[in-house]
Design a protein around this motif. Structure first.
Motif, mmCIF file in Angstrom:
data_model
loop_
_atom_site.group_PDB
_atom_site.id
_atom_site.type_symbol
_atom_site.label_atom_id
_atom_site.label_comp_id
_atom_site.label_asym_id
_atom_site.label_seq_id
_atom_site.Cartn_x
_atom_site.Cartn_y
_atom_site.Cartn_z
ATOM 1 N N LEU A 6 42.750 42.546 39.766
ATOM 2 C CA LEU A 6 42.071 42.297 41.031
ATOM 3 C C LEU A 6 41.124 41.111 40.853
ATOM 4 O O LEU A 6 40.719 40.787 39.737
ATOM 5 C CB LEU A 6 41.283 43.526 41.483
ATOM 6 C CG LEU A 6 42.102 44.759 41.872
ATOM 7 C CD1 LEU A 6 41.182 45.880 42.341
ATOM 8 C CD2 LEU A 6 43.137 44.434 42.944
ATOM 9 N N ASP A 25 42.580 42.351 46.259
ATOM 10 C CA ASP A 25 43.908 41.909 45.852
ATOM 11 C C ASP A 25 43.959 40.382 45.908
ATOM 12 O O ASP A 25 43.551 39.785 46.918
ATOM 13 C CB ASP A 25 44.952 42.506 46.789
ATOM 14 C CG ASP A 25 46.350 42.030 46.450
ATOM 15 O OD1 ASP A 25 46.851 42.370 45.362
ATOM 16 O OD2 ASP A 25 46.939 41.305 47.284
ATOM 17 N N LEU A 31 44.800 47.644 49.090
ATOM 18 C CA LEU A 31 44.788 48.265 47.769
ATOM 19 C C LEU A 31 45.257 49.708 47.868
ATOM 20 O O LEU A 31 45.248 50.303 48.953
ATOM 21 C CB LEU A 31 43.373 48.206 47.189
ATOM 22 C CG LEU A 31 42.802 46.815 46.987
ATOM 23 C CD1 LEU A 31 41.392 46.897 46.414
ATOM 24 C CD2 LEU A 31 43.693 45.973 46.073
#
Length: 318
Positions: A6, A25, A31
Motif C-alpha cells: 500500500l 491502494d 481495499l
C-alpha cells in the motif's frame, strides 16, 4: 502470512509522539473489507511485522488508517517506522484480521479506551454512530490533553455527545472511579482496549458482570510481570509421556508449537481465550484477562500464564 503493498498517502501527528498514517491502494482501488476492531500486520524497517488497529469507519474502503505511538523503550518497530516512513512510500501490510470483533449482542455498548487503545475503539464508535446499531457510550482515559490522540474529534465532532473524556494528569489519585462506573451492567456489553494496567482495573471493576460481556484488547504498553519461575518449569500434556521445558523467556504456547503440536491461538496476549486449556495438575500463575476466579483452578491460558509449581499437566478442553 500473505502481504501486499500500500502507499502512504498522508501522515499527521495526532498527539505528542503519535502519528497517523493513511494507507491506500497505489492504483486507487478499494481495499479488502474489515470490521470494527480489526488490525493489520505492517512490515517495519527494523525487521518483522507489528500489529496496528484500523481506526477508521469500516465504510471507508479507500484507505486504512492506523496510528503509531513512538515507544522509546520498545523493540524498535515503532521508532524505525516513524523515522523511516514518509508520504509517498510503499509499505507492506496484511489483510485485516479481527480478534476484537464488535458483536451484535447486548442491549447497549460501553467502549473504554486508554491511551493509544483509542484506535480500535474509535472504529467501533464511528460504526455505531453511523449505523445506530446500538446505544453506546465511550470513555476515553489519557494522562493529559497533549497526549490525547484525536482530542478534537472526540470533543468537538459528531461523537462528542457519546464521549466521557478523563485525564488523570499522571496522578493515580485522579483516576476515574471504574467501580462506580461499572456498578450496574444494565444489559451492556463492554469493549476495552489500552495498557495492561487499565485492562486489569476494568476486569476487577466488572467481575460481577455476566460472563462473556467484557471483552479486551491489550496494546502491551505496560511491561509484563516478571516471571516468578526464574529457571522455568515443566509442562506435560494429559495422557502423554513426554514433558516440555518452558524457559523464562518463552510461553507454554511457544514451547508446544516449537515441539510441532500446533496449538490453537489467536491474540497471544491473554485476552481472547482461544488457547484455553484444562489445568489437570499443578498450580498456575494466571496472567490472562479471560478466566473468572472460579475457573482458575481447572483452566489456564497458555499464551501468557505460567506455573507456580515445578510442573503442570494440561489437557485439551472437553
Amino acid at each position: 502470512m500473505e502481504m501486499f503493498q500500500l502507499k502512504v498517502t498522508a501522515i499527521r501527528e495526532v498527539a505528542a509522539g503519535i502519528h497517523e498514517y493513511t494507507l491506500s491502494d497505489p492504483e486507487g482501488g478499494d481495499l479488502p473489507a474489515f470490521t470494527p476492531g480489526a488490525h493489520i500486520h505492517v512490515a517495519v524497517p527494523s525487521g518483522g511485522t507489528r500489529q496496528y488497529s484500523l481506526l477508521n469507519d469500516p465504510a471507508e474502503r479507500s484507505a486504512y488508517r492506523i496510528a503509531i505511538k513512538l515507544e522509546a523503550e520498545g523493540k524498535g518497530g515503532s521508532t524505525s517506522f516513524i523515522a523511516a516512513t514518509a508520504a509517498g512510500d510503499s509499505v507492506e501490510v496484511s489483510a485485516p484480521v479481527n480478534d476484537f470483533e464488535l458483536r451484535g449482542d447486548g442491549e447497549r455498548i460501553v467502549l473504554i479506551a486508554g491511551g493509544i487503545g483509542i484506535t480500535p475503539i474509535l472504529s467501533m464508535a464511528q460504526y455505531l454512530l453511523r449505523t445506530a446499531a446500538k446505544p453506546f457510550e465511550m470513555i476515553y482515559l489519557t494522562r493529559e490533553p497533549g497526549q490525547t490522540a484525536y482530542l478534537d474529534e472526540v470533543v468537538n465532532g459528531p461523537l462528542a455527545p457519546h464521549v466521557t473524556l478523563h485525564h488523570d494528569m499522571g496522578d493515580p489519585a485522579n483516576s476515574l472511579d471504574l467501580a462506580a462506573l461499572l456498578a450496574e451492567q444494565n444489559g451492556a456489553v463492554l469493549y476495552c482496549c489500552g495498557p495492561t494496567g487499565l485492562l486489569h482495573a476494568v476486569r476487577a471493576a466488572s467481575q460481577h458482570w455476566e460472563r462473556g460481556s467484557v471483552r479486551f484488547e491489550d496494546f502491551g504498553t505496560t511491561p509484563a510481570a516478571p516471571a516468578e519461575d526464574e529457571d522455568g518449569f515443566q509442562v506435560r500434556l494429559e495422557g502423554g509421556d513426554q514433558s516440555y521445558w518452558v524457559p523464562e523467556d518463552k510461553s507454554i504456547l511457544d514451547v508446544l508449537n516449537e515441539a510441532g503440536l500446533d496449538m490453537p491461538s489467536s491474540c497471544e496476549s491473554g485476552t481472547c481465550g482461544t488457547c484455553r486449556m484444562r489445568l489437570v495438575e499443578g498450580e498456575a500463575d494466571h496472567r490472562d484477562l479471560v478466566l473468572f476466579d472460579d475457573e482458575m483452578d481447572d483452566s489456564i491460558i497458555i499464551c501468557c500464564s505460567r506455573a507456580k509449581s515445578r510442573e503442570i499437566t494440561i489437557g485439551f478442553p472437553a
